[in-house]
Design an enzyme around this catalytic site. Structure first.
Site, mmCIF file in Angstrom:
data_model
loop_
_atom_site.group_PDB
_atom_site.id
_atom_site.type_symbol
_atom_site.label_atom_id
_atom_site.label_comp_id
_atom_site.label_asym_id
_atom_site.label_seq_id
_atom_site.Cartn_x
_atom_site.Cartn_y
_atom_site.Cartn_z
ATOM 1 N N LYS A 29 22.222 2.468 -66.219
ATOM 2 C CA LYS A 29 22.484 3.361 -65.083
ATOM 3 C C LYS A 29 22.864 4.770 -65.570
ATOM 4 C CE LYS A 29 24.233 -0.589 -62.367
ATOM 5 N NZ LYS A 29 23.622 -0.877 -61.061
ATOM 6 N N LYS A 34 23.019 4.951 -48.894
ATOM 7 C CA LYS A 34 24.305 5.246 -48.251
ATOM 8 C C LYS A 34 24.630 6.731 -48.333
ATOM 9 C CE LYS A 34 25.501 0.638 -49.522
ATOM 10 N NZ LYS A 34 25.998 -0.237 -50.593
ATOM 11 N N THR A 62 20.797 0.581 -53.747
ATOM 12 C CA THR A 62 21.062 0.741 -52.321
ATOM 13 C C THR A 62 22.091 1.828 -52.033
ATOM 14 O OG1 THR A 62 22.496 -1.176 -52.578
ATOM 15 C CG2 THR A 62 20.409 -1.541 -51.469
ATOM 16 N N HIS A 89 15.740 -10.010 -57.651
ATOM 17 C CA HIS A 89 16.420 -8.700 -57.611
ATOM 18 C C HIS A 89 16.273 -7.887 -58.883
ATOM 19 C CE1 HIS A 89 18.794 -9.375 -53.885
ATOM 20 N NE2 HIS A 89 18.631 -10.641 -54.233
ATOM 21 N N LYS A 131 29.088 3.411 -59.177
ATOM 22 C CA LYS A 131 28.324 2.173 -59.285
ATOM 23 C C LYS A 131 28.853 1.434 -60.503
ATOM 24 C CE LYS A 131 24.543 4.811 -59.493
ATOM 25 N NZ LYS A 131 23.421 4.468 -58.637
ATOM 26 N N ARG A 132 28.434 0.171 -60.706
ATOM 27 C CA ARG A 132 28.858 -0.524 -61.909
ATOM 28 C C ARG A 132 28.486 0.299 -63.145
ATOM 29 N NH1 ARG A 132 30.885 -5.905 -61.274
ATOM 30 N NH2 ARG A 132 30.801 -5.887 -63.542
#
Ligand code: GPQ
Length: 867
Positions: free
Chosen positions: A572, A715, A711, A373, A566-567
């Site tokens: 990020k 969504k 992902t 991953h 998100k985390r």
């Protein structure tokens, strides 16, 4: 003991088969029965929690009959099963999903209304099952839904953590972690006190000879008991109901050691019990980070050994020869966390079942598949040899033997290359020596896959390059991630699902997402667009209400909702987002009231947890909240800008947030220096006029080395939102599917990343002037004590700006201007959204599961008849 009912008495069982309710009256009867008997309450003390419990029990009863039938059928037919081993299953709530999957939500809604309840309120009583951190755990949950929906005989295996991911509270703008004790009342799990496995730790290995054969015997140490808890997983519109088996740890031999207790050693008898229970007590709260803790390794072995014992026990019932094991069993390793399963199966076959090493190894490698991953180096698992030796002495020997035979074959194939042996060895010759789990997983599996096209290319050309040379390219493959449209569209956004169904010939699209392409024919239908826009607006009103209820801030649902959930991670880049928000604020403040009137109102919404030990991530949360505290009460900007941090982002909140977003942010830095690769992306024409630092004409080049896929982007698009993003992860494949004109791409391309970082460190590092102004404002104290944020600023100004916040800042801001501009033309904006949704068919997890089934597992669906 044979517990099967003898033939003559079976008729009585068949006569009394439980069928379950099918209409409103039947449902109501079941709810009342459960309230009055199971819960021992009545209409005089039935609150919403009791209504939730009784409704869940009514649906659970229905699931159980299908579940039993599915399991009986699978056992009887004895076809190949898939076992998905994952340390994380981020399931979220179960009731709504169960109601929709069995197709009885409308009945439940009417029934609950008769009984005095609103179904939405009842659904909300459920505590999320939050046994995961983020993308990896949620992917496992989506896969379970697809496996059942597609009728694959499949079981998930995981740990039953007493505490899932912590609950996040925001106090004075800071994250505070609160334990998530979620098991108070959980109607969805069935304790199987009769299904237990004794798991051994520590001890020593002795060689013994019997019948002229020498065997290794693992002796001594301590035993912990694994107890199974089963969770039914209903498929959508099918009776197939699969099983998720979660293991809980317990002191072996009962509550505590009575012998010790009776002899007066109270403390140690209780301590043994507590030590045993600690193993499944808590989920490690790190995302994309491994921190080599002994307890974590204990968790891994405990779960893997219990699951394998169970799988082997099931296989042995049919009395087939061992060589048929891989025809009956496929085991998928979700990341390297379950890699010890490879070693454990080899141990069972050789030490316990007495197979020859090579025969056993052939069985093992044919059984396992491994999914990678990430290539982030800090996420790649390695365990100190000493620790493994101490905890699992026999396993370490087996690992060494596996490595020996592997290196021998490598040596034969590359006789003149000494260095390759060092590079691919499962044992890293460092101080201390380490076991490289990813390499062990590759050597012990027949297929290795990445989770996005580019990610899979990348692992084959960088971190696993040598293994491609050794095994050939066929061992490596790609399965691009996906999401279940049942939860992420039908459940989260029922009105949009209904509207889509009205244009796509009913709800078939939920089982074949490519049917969404029919929406293309309706893009120009004015009425359709209007209804689409109304639904988006209603979803924004729902979120605005939640924002008001939880933060007290009133936001205008007509504003552009800009979401990043998100985390929290530096890679990020939530920091890029909040710096951009500050820039917007300063720009608005500098305008005259007249100028302000021309601006597009915006609500910037953030959400996400920081790992408790990730200090910088916590600073980012604090800055977001501090900016919100200033901006949200500034009358100069009013509705033009609101900044919201939503507390405790989780699956059920995502179900509310995704449908309400206009634009969402997937803005991670493209590329890292550890892995560097140029890949051309033919379908992206690029030369983004706004890409200043090294925008290229002609072909775009990037790598996607940071994350594998992402992902949540899927969504958001599936719910009719657009995205702003970098050329990274699945953004690239989404662009291919929906077209460049429907996505806002920005930022440096990764081929430039290495050079940029180099120049930051060795050249004159000039900060983007607009970003400099943002920093100056923070340092003036506009958002509270400047010292609180000095590390975030220093990371950019002084410490080389590893994540290229400054390099991407200008293009990020410019692209947000394009977003504002595009949003003004609502009609065209909605058209873009519809066109995008029409092209999202590829991103269903059903497609993923079919690819795994065909390419990796070699399993067939097994249809269960309806009652
Ligand atoms: N992912 Cl290694 C996690 O959520 N946690 C992890 O520890 C690792 C990966 C994510 C990854 O960052 C995303 O890009 C993927 O979309 C997701 O796994 C599922 O594959």
């Amino acid at each position: 003991v044979e517990a099967s009912i003898p033939e003559p008495q079976r008729e009585a069982w068949q006569r009394n088969q439980i069928t379950g309710f099918t209409d409103k009256d039947g449902f109501e009867k079941e709810v009342v029965r459960h309230v009055e008997t199971t819960l021992a309450r009545s209409m005089f003390n039935c609150d919403e929690i009791a209504a939730y419990s009784a409704t869940s029990l009514a649906f659970r009863d229905r699931l159980v009959t299908h579940w039993n039938k599915t399991q009986q059928r699978q056992t009887y037919r004895d076809t190949k099963r898939v076992y998905y081993l994952s340390l994380e299953f981020l399931m979220g709530r179960a009731l709504d999903n169960a109601m929709l999957n069995v197709g009885l939500k409308d009945i439940a809604k009417d029934g609950l209304s008769d009984l005095g309840f609103r179904i939405e309120d009842v659904i909300k009583q459920e505590h999320d099952a939050a046994l995961g951190n983020g993308g990896l755990g949620r992917l496992a949950a989506c896969f379970l839904d697809s496996l059942a929906t597609l009728n694959f005989p499949a079981w998930g295996y995981g740990l039953r953590y007493r505490y899932g991911i912590f609950k996040q509270e925001i106090i004075d703008g800071y994250q505070v972690e609160v334990p998530d004790y979620w098991l108070d009342f959980n109607p969805w799990e069935f304790p199987r006190h009769d299904v237990t496995v004794d798991i051994q730790f520590f001890g020593q290995v002795n060689k013994k000879t019997a019948d002229g054969k020498t065997v290794s015997v693992w002796e001594g140490g301590e035993i912990v008991q694994a107890v199974a808890y089963d969770v039914p997983i209903p498929g959508y519109d099918t009776p197939t109901t699969n099983n998720l088996r979660l293991w809980s740890s317990k002191a072996s031999g009962g509550e505590f050691d009575f012998q010790k207790f009776n002899s007066g050693d109270y403390e140690s008898s209780v301590a043994d019990q507590q030590r045993a229970e600690t193993i499944s007590a808590v989920l490690y709260p790190n995302d994309n980070l491994e921190r080599g803790k002994e307890l974590r390794l204990k968790q891994q072995y405990f779960w893997v050994a219990a699951s394998l014992y169970d799988i082997v026990r099931r296989f042995k019932k049919a009395k087939r020869p061992w060589r048929e094991f891989p025809d009956q069993v496929a085991i998928q390793l979700n990341d390297t966390h379950p890699t010890l399963a490879i070693v454990e199966l080899q141990r069972i076959l050789v030490d316990i079942e007495g197979l020859e090493w090579d025969v056993a190894w052939e069985i093992v490698t044919s059984t396992f598949g491994y999914t990678n991953h990430t290539v982030l180096p800090e996420a790649l698992e390695k365990w100190p040899v000493g620790l493994v030796q101490h905890l699992l002495p026999r396993h370490l020997q087996i690992i060494y033997d596996i490595n020996l035979y592997f290196l021998q074959t490598v040596e034969k194939a590359f006789p003149n290359d000494r260095d390759i042996l060092r590079r691919v060895s499962i044992i890293e010759e460092s101080q201390p020596k380490m076991v490289r789990m990813a390499f062990l997983a590759i050597v012990g599996s027949h297929k290795v896959n990445g989770v996005a096209e580019l990610h899979s290319d990348l692992i084959q050309t960088t971190i696993f390059k040598d293994f491609v040379a050794i095994y050939g390219p066929d061992k490596f493959t790609n399965v691009t991630n996906g999401i279940t449209p049942r939860r992420w569209l039908h459940q989260a956004n029922p009105r949009l699902s209904e509207l889509i169904a009205s244009k796509c010939g009913g709800y078939e699209f939920l089982k074949d997402l490519t049917l969404l392409s029919q929406l293309k024919q309706h893009v120009d239908d004015k009425q359709f667009r209007k209804e689409w826009a109304e639904i988006k607006y209603a979803n924004k009103v729902r979120l605005a209400k939640h924002i008001k209820d939880t933060t007290g801030v009133v936001v205008n649902p007509a504003a552009l909702f800009d979401v990043q959930v998100k985390r929290i991670h530096e890679y990020k880049r939530q920091q890029l987002n909040i710096f951009g928000v500050i820039h917007r604020y300063l720009t608005l403040k500098a305008m005259t009231p007249e100028e302000r009137k021309t601006q597009m109102p915006r609500v910037s919404i953030f959400g996400g947890k920081a790992a408790p030990g990730y200090w910088m991530a916590k600073q980012i949360i604090h800055l977001i909240n501090s900016v919100g505290a200033v901006v949200n009460k500034d009358d100069d900007v009013g509705d033009l800008l609101k900044v919201i941090f939503l507390e405790d982002y989780n699956v059920s909140k995502a179900e509310m947030i995704c449908p309400a977003s206009d634009i969402s942010e997937h803005i991670s830095t493209a590329g890292t220096e550890y892995v560097y690769l140029q890949l051309s992306i033919p379908f992206i024409s690029t030369s983004y006029s706004f890409v200043e630092n090294g925008g290229h004409d002609g072909e775009a080049v990037t790598d996607n080395s940071q994350r594998a896929s992402g992902t949540s982007n899927m969504k958001f698009v599936l719910n009719g939102g657009l995205i702003i993003g970098t050329l990274d992860g699945a953004n690239i494949e989404i662009t291919r599917e929906i077209g460049e004109s429907n996505i806002f791409l920005f930022g440096n391309l990764s081929e430039d990343v290495e050079d940029l970082r180099h120049s930051h460190t060795y050249g004159a590092h000039t900060i983007d002037p607009d970003l400099d102004k943002v920093f100056d404002e923070i340092e003036k104290g506009t958002f509270g004590t400047p010292h609180d944020f000095s590390a975030m600023i220093a990371a950019v100004r002084q410490h080389g700006d590893y994540y290229l916040v400054s390099d991407d800042f200008h293009s990020y801001i410019e692209t947000h201007h394009l977003v504002d501009k595009a949003y003004r033309n609502q009609d065209e904006w909605i058209a873009k959204c519809i066109r995008s949704v029409a092209c999202m068919g590829f991103f269903t997890s059903d497609r993923c599961i079919n690819e795994y089934a065909e390419e990796i597992w070699n399993v067939e669906p097994l249809v269960v008849e309806r009652n």
